[in-house]
Scaffold this motif. Structure first.
Motif, PDB file in Angstrom:
ATOM      1  N   GLY A 147       0.819  -1.221   0.000  1.00 39.77           N
ATOM      2  CA  GLY A 147       0.000   0.000   0.000  1.00 39.77           C
ATOM      3  C   GLY A 147       0.838   1.250   0.000  1.00 39.77           C
ATOM      4  N   TYR A 185       3.850   3.667  -2.431  1.00 38.38           N
ATOM      5  CA  TYR A 185       3.811   4.460  -3.672  1.00 38.38           C
ATOM      6  C   TYR A 185       3.485   3.604  -4.893  1.00 38.38           C
ATOM      7  CZ  TYR A 185       5.884   8.450  -1.270  1.00 38.38           C
ATOM      8  OH  TYR A 185       6.116   9.511  -0.431  1.00 38.38           O
ATOM      9  N   ILE A 186       4.218   2.479  -5.033  1.00 38.24           N
ATOM     10  CA  ILE A 186       4.006   1.633  -6.216  1.00 38.24           C
ATOM     11  C   ILE A 186       2.582   1.093  -6.196  1.00 38.24           C
ATOM     12  CG2 ILE A 186       4.646  -0.610  -7.255  1.00 38.24           C
ATOM     13  CD1 ILE A 186       6.795   1.365  -7.864  1.00 38.24           C
ATOM     14  N   GLU A 226       0.044   3.990  -7.055  1.00 39.73           N
ATOM     15  CA  GLU A 226       0.109   4.497  -8.435  1.00 39.73           C
ATOM     16  C   GLU A 226      -0.256   3.400  -9.438  1.00 39.73           C
ATOM     17  OE1 GLU A 226       3.706   6.792  -9.124  1.00 39.73           O
ATOM     18  OE2 GLU A 226       3.205   8.176  -7.501  1.00 39.73           O
ATOM     19  N   GLU A 233      -0.620  -2.807   6.781  1.00 37.80           N
ATOM     20  CA  GLU A 233      -0.910  -1.697   7.693  1.00 37.80           C
ATOM     21  C   GLU A 233      -2.410  -1.409   7.788  1.00 37.80           C
ATOM     22  OE1 GLU A 233       1.116  -1.356   5.037  1.00 37.80           O
ATOM     23  OE2 GLU A 233       3.135  -1.001   5.792  1.00 37.80           O
ATOM     24  N   ARG A 242       3.739   5.184   5.685  1.00 38.43           N
ATOM     25  CA  ARG A 242       4.980   5.883   6.043  1.00 38.43           C
ATOM     26  C   ARG A 242       4.786   7.396   6.050  1.00 38.43           C
ATOM     27  NH1 ARG A 242      10.443   4.547   3.320  1.00 38.43           N
ATOM     28  NH2 ARG A 242       9.365   4.442   1.321  1.00 38.43           N
ATOM     29  N   GLY A 250       4.596  -4.192  -4.796  1.00 38.65           N
ATOM     30  CA  GLY A 250       5.408  -3.007  -4.435  1.00 38.65           C
ATOM     31  C   GLY A 250       5.584  -3.020  -2.935  1.00 38.65           C
ATOM     32  N   GLY A 272       8.461  -2.215  -1.189  1.00 36.99           N
ATOM     33  CA  GLY A 272       9.623  -1.468  -0.714  1.00 36.99           C
ATOM     34  C   GLY A 272      10.887  -1.792  -1.497  1.00 36.99           C
ATOM     35  N   GLU A 332      14.148   8.435  -0.916  1.00 37.81           N
ATOM     36  CA  GLU A 332      13.880   7.563  -2.075  1.00 37.81           C
ATOM     37  C   GLU A 332      13.020   8.296  -3.074  1.00 37.81           C
ATOM     38  OE1 GLU A 332      11.971   4.145  -0.350  1.00 37.81           O
ATOM     39  OE2 GLU A 332      13.798   3.497   0.682  1.00 37.81           O
ATOM     40  N   HIS A 333      13.410   9.537  -3.378  1.00 37.83           N
ATOM     41  CA  HIS A 333      12.557  10.354  -4.248  1.00 37.83           C
ATOM     42  C   HIS A 333      13.361  11.090  -5.296  1.00 37.83           C
ATOM     43  CE1 HIS A 333       8.855   9.542  -2.117  1.00 37.83           C
ATOM     44  NE2 HIS A 333       9.625   9.473  -1.033  1.00 37.83           N
ATOM     45  N   TYR A 374       6.106  13.772  -3.941  1.00 36.55           N
ATOM     46  CA  TYR A 374       4.822  14.066  -4.597  1.00 36.55           C
ATOM     47  C   TYR A 374       4.272  12.800  -5.239  1.00 36.55           C
ATOM     48  CZ  TYR A 374       7.112  13.588  -9.086  1.00 36.55           C
ATOM     49  OH  TYR A 374       7.801  13.068 -10.151  1.00 36.55           O
TER      50      TYR A 374
HETATM   51  P1  NAD Z   1       6.964   1.830  -0.113  1.00 33.90           P
HETATM   52  O1  NAD Z   1       7.988   1.820   0.918  1.00 33.90           O
HETATM   53  O2  NAD Z   1       6.336   3.115  -0.530  1.00 33.90           O
HETATM   54  O3  NAD Z   1       5.772   0.884   0.302  1.00 33.90           O
HETATM   55  C1  NAD Z   1       6.004  -0.429   0.671  1.00 33.90           C
HETATM   56  C2  NAD Z   1       4.696  -1.044   1.075  1.00 33.90           C
HETATM   57  O4  NAD Z   1       4.877  -2.437   1.099  1.00 33.90           O
HETATM   58  C3  NAD Z   1       4.234  -0.697   2.482  1.00 33.90           C
HETATM   59  O5  NAD Z   1       3.378   0.387   2.471  1.00 33.90           O
HETATM   60  C4  NAD Z   1       3.507  -1.942   2.891  1.00 33.90           C
HETATM   61  O6  NAD Z   1       2.129  -1.751   2.644  1.00 33.90           O
HETATM   62  C5  NAD Z   1       3.944  -3.004   1.954  1.00 33.90           C
HETATM   63  N1  NAD Z   1       4.587  -4.177   2.527  1.00 33.90           N
HETATM   64  C6  NAD Z   1       5.763  -4.243   3.191  1.00 33.90           C
HETATM   65  N2  NAD Z   1       6.052  -5.525   3.465  1.00 33.90           N
HETATM   66  C7  NAD Z   1       5.051  -6.269   2.955  1.00 33.90           C
HETATM   67  C8  NAD Z   1       4.779  -7.650   2.905  1.00 33.90           C
HETATM   68  N3  NAD Z   1       5.598  -8.562   3.447  1.00 33.90           N
HETATM   69  N4  NAD Z   1       3.660  -8.063   2.296  1.00 33.90           N
HETATM   70  C9  NAD Z   1       2.821  -7.175   1.745  1.00 33.90           C
HETATM   71  N5  NAD Z   1       3.025  -5.860   1.740  1.00 33.90           N
HETATM   72  C10 NAD Z   1       4.121  -5.428   2.355  1.00 33.90           C
HETATM   73  O7  NAD Z   1       7.630   1.099  -1.383  1.00 33.90           O
HETATM   74  P2  NAD Z   1       7.062   0.852  -2.852  1.00 33.90           P
HETATM   75  O8  NAD Z   1       5.648   1.255  -2.956  1.00 33.90           O
HETATM   76  O9  NAD Z   1       7.457  -0.521  -3.212  1.00 33.90           O
HETATM   77  O10 NAD Z   1       7.916   1.870  -3.705  1.00 33.90           O
HETATM   78  C11 NAD Z   1       9.251   1.541  -4.055  1.00 33.90           C
HETATM   79  C12 NAD Z   1      10.080   2.768  -4.261  1.00 33.90           C
HETATM   80  O11 NAD Z   1       9.605   3.501  -5.368  1.00 33.90           O
HETATM   81  C13 NAD Z   1      10.110   3.708  -3.088  1.00 33.90           C
HETATM   82  O12 NAD Z   1      11.426   4.142  -2.924  1.00 33.90           O
HETATM   83  C14 NAD Z   1       9.287   4.868  -3.513  1.00 33.90           C
HETATM   84  O13 NAD Z   1       9.751   6.083  -2.960  1.00 33.90           O
HETATM   85  C15 NAD Z   1       9.473   4.852  -5.012  1.00 33.90           C
HETATM   86  N6  NAD Z   1       8.305   5.406  -5.686  1.00 33.90           N
HETATM   87  C16 NAD Z   1       7.984   6.692  -5.396  1.00 33.90           C
HETATM   88  C17 NAD Z   1       6.888   7.249  -5.993  1.00 33.90           C
HETATM   89  C18 NAD Z   1       6.560   8.673  -5.657  1.00 33.90           C
HETATM   90  O14 NAD Z   1       7.330   9.311  -4.953  1.00 33.90           O
HETATM   91  N7  NAD Z   1       5.434   9.194  -6.139  1.00 33.90           N
HETATM   92  C19 NAD Z   1       6.104   6.511  -6.863  1.00 33.90           C
HETATM   93  C20 NAD Z   1       6.447   5.186  -7.123  1.00 33.90           C
HETATM   94  C21 NAD Z   1       7.564   4.650  -6.522  1.00 33.90           C
END
Ligand code: NAD
Ligand code: FDA
Length: 432
Positions: free
Chosen positions: A171, A173-174, A177, A195, A201, A258, A260, A316-317, A348
């Protein structure tokens, strides 16, 4: 056998592109002295496009349209540009070992590339479900999203699943989006994350509730507070269902994961100081690592944030990647003139017709303000710590309004009355 450069940028992502432009603008190298080494087969591009424009059903963004540095409304750096600038692009090349004492990198095919100054811009990799004990995430209809190769796999999966069901794991960013992109591609979405609410976060429960309600109206189902345990697959190895911890079975024609990232620091383990708190390569305000000839920028770098009293953070942005990259080049070429970086963290996102920005740090007491409506949302929150604004979030703002909240955070605006702050809302930042 080997090649020698004065400057090597290791990694060909966002920060590599912005570093190259800064080198070219400052003219601090001669032809053939600077190279970018990237595992990816294409020149640096604006990674944020991969979860937005790249996934649109019509008029999708495609290269060369989103090479860096168009994301900052700057020049489009095509392969031709690098050639003209005398910057060598060594693409499709993975570095498998590094020796900072000998100032040498070794490629997967055994070539040694040496440098006088190295900029580490290796970014991060997507965490895999296998790292959490769940097997089988290599199926052809399970998609992670970090690079253009992943994005192509996701586009193909979406094409073969129109009108079908997708499960989005995570839940963050990925997850948020991609869920929006899947809906736009007429795919039904169920989001699963551990969560209590999305974007845990950063978002407050109230902000998260707004987006979750908005997504629900778009047909997205939320399964919160749980994780998956396994996949069901058909005879061809394609996933057909996701099994959750409570035994629930979610039908799936495709899955997006997505969960992390992990910074790509492993080449330098035991050689450079790593920040234990956030797992990045530790640098000073000049983006210089514990080895003076080596700099680190972007997702891989943990750097001191003046606004947070020098607290070391790994961000991470994309804005951080762009700015730290430019800063490192300035520090390399003009060390005497380059002050320590003074960075205001900025995040953003854009989904459906929504768009938000956040500045600063989400610590302290929260005050919400504005209109949490669906028709014309314009709401936000301030975080206040020790009587000062530490962070600010705004959905649906104008350029001037975003600028105003960023200034309020950058100046750590003083707050005397929390109730009054809530009443004033955006006006507080605008009057500042
Ligand atoms: P994130 O850290 O934003 O979110 C990770 C999510 O994974 C958590 O919110 C949680 O819900 C979930 N999670 C964690 N462990 C889990 C598990 N074992 N099983 C199921 N869910 C679990 O990471 P992300 O969404 O993967 O994004 C990856 C990277 O891409 C980040 O660095 C992010 O900043 C970047 N990104 C940024 C943007 C933006 O800034 N608009 C958009 C896309 C991606
Ligand atoms: P980046 O990941 O861009 O580049 C790293 C490069 O190093 C890659 O080319 C990789 O192949 C290469 N590499 C790594 N190890 C190597 C090795 N051993 N040998 C050779 N090459 C190697 N942020 C934001 O603020 N707003 C947003 O909307 C988004 N949206 C977004 C969408 C998606 C899908 C992703 C994945 C990420 C975002 N982000 C974002 C985050 C943003 O894209 C990210 O912070 C920057 O890309 C970081 O830039 P870097 O240059 O540090 O790493």
């Amino acid at each position: 056998m080997g090649r020698a450069f004065v400057y090597v940028i290791l990694g060909g992502g966002v920060s590599a592109g912005y570093a190259a432009l800064e080198f070219a603008r400052r003219g601090g190298y001669s032809r053939g002295e600077l190279c970018i080494i990237s595992e990816e087969a294409v020149a640096p591009y604006e990674r944020p496009a991969l979860s937005k424009g790249y996934l649109l059903p019509e008029g999708a963004a495609r290269l060369p349209g989103f090479h860096t540095c168009v994301g900052a409304n700057d020049e489009l750096l095509t392969p031709k540009w690098y050639k003209e600038q005398g910057i060598e692009l060594i693409l499709g090349t993975k570095i498998i070992s590094a020796d900072v004492r000998r100032k040498a990198l070794v490629t997967a095919v055994g070539e040694t590339i040496s440098y006088k100054t190295l900029i580490i811009a290796t970014g991060a990799r997507a965490l895999k479900l296998e790292e959490f004990g769940i097997q089988g995430s290599d199926a052809e209809n399970i998609c992670y999203l970090r690079n253009i190769h992943d994005a192509d796999k996701l586009v193909n999966a979406m094409k073969s699943c129109s009108g079908g069901n997708a499960v989005v794991i995570g839940g963050g960013y990925i997850g948020m989006e991609c869920a929006a992109a899947l809906v736009t591609n007429k795919i039904r979405v169920t989001m699963v994350f551990p969560e209590k609410h999305c974007m845990a976060r950063l978002f407050t429960p109230r902000i998260a509730e707004y987006y979750e309600n908005y997504y629900t109206l778009k047909g997205v189902t939320f399964v919160k507070g749980t994780v998956l345990t396994s996949f069901e697959k058909d005879a061809t190895g394609k996933v057909t269902a996701v099994i959750l911890k409570d035994g629930k079975r979610l039908r799936a024609d495709m899955v997006v994961v997505g969960i992390g990232i992990r910074a790509n620091t492993s080449l330098f383990e035991g050689q450079l100081v790593v920040s234990m708190v956030n797992d990045g390569i530790k640098v000073n305000g000049q983006m210089q690592t514990s080895e003076s000839s080596v700099y680190a920028v972007g997702d891989v770098a943990a750097f001191p944030i003046k606004l947070f009293d020098g607290d070391v953070r790994r961000l991470e942005h994309v804005d951080s990647a762009r700015r730290t990259a430019r800063h490192a080049v300035s520090a390399i070429l003009e060390p005497a003139k380059t002050r320590d970086i003074n960075y205001l963290p900025f995040f953003y996102s854009r989904v459906f017709t929504l768009s938000w920005q956040f500045y600063g740090d989400n610590v302290g007491e929260v005050v919400h303000f504005g209109e949490f409506t669906n028709s014309s949302p314009r709401f936000g929150a301030y975080w206040v710590n020790k009587g000062r604004i530490t962070g600010a979030f705004l959905e649906g703002g104008s350029r001037e309004e975003y600028e105003a909240i960023s200034v309020a955070v950058g100046r750590k605006a003083k707050v005397t009355d929390m109730a009054e702050l809530g009443k004033q809302g955006l006006a507080f930042a605008i009057q500042e």
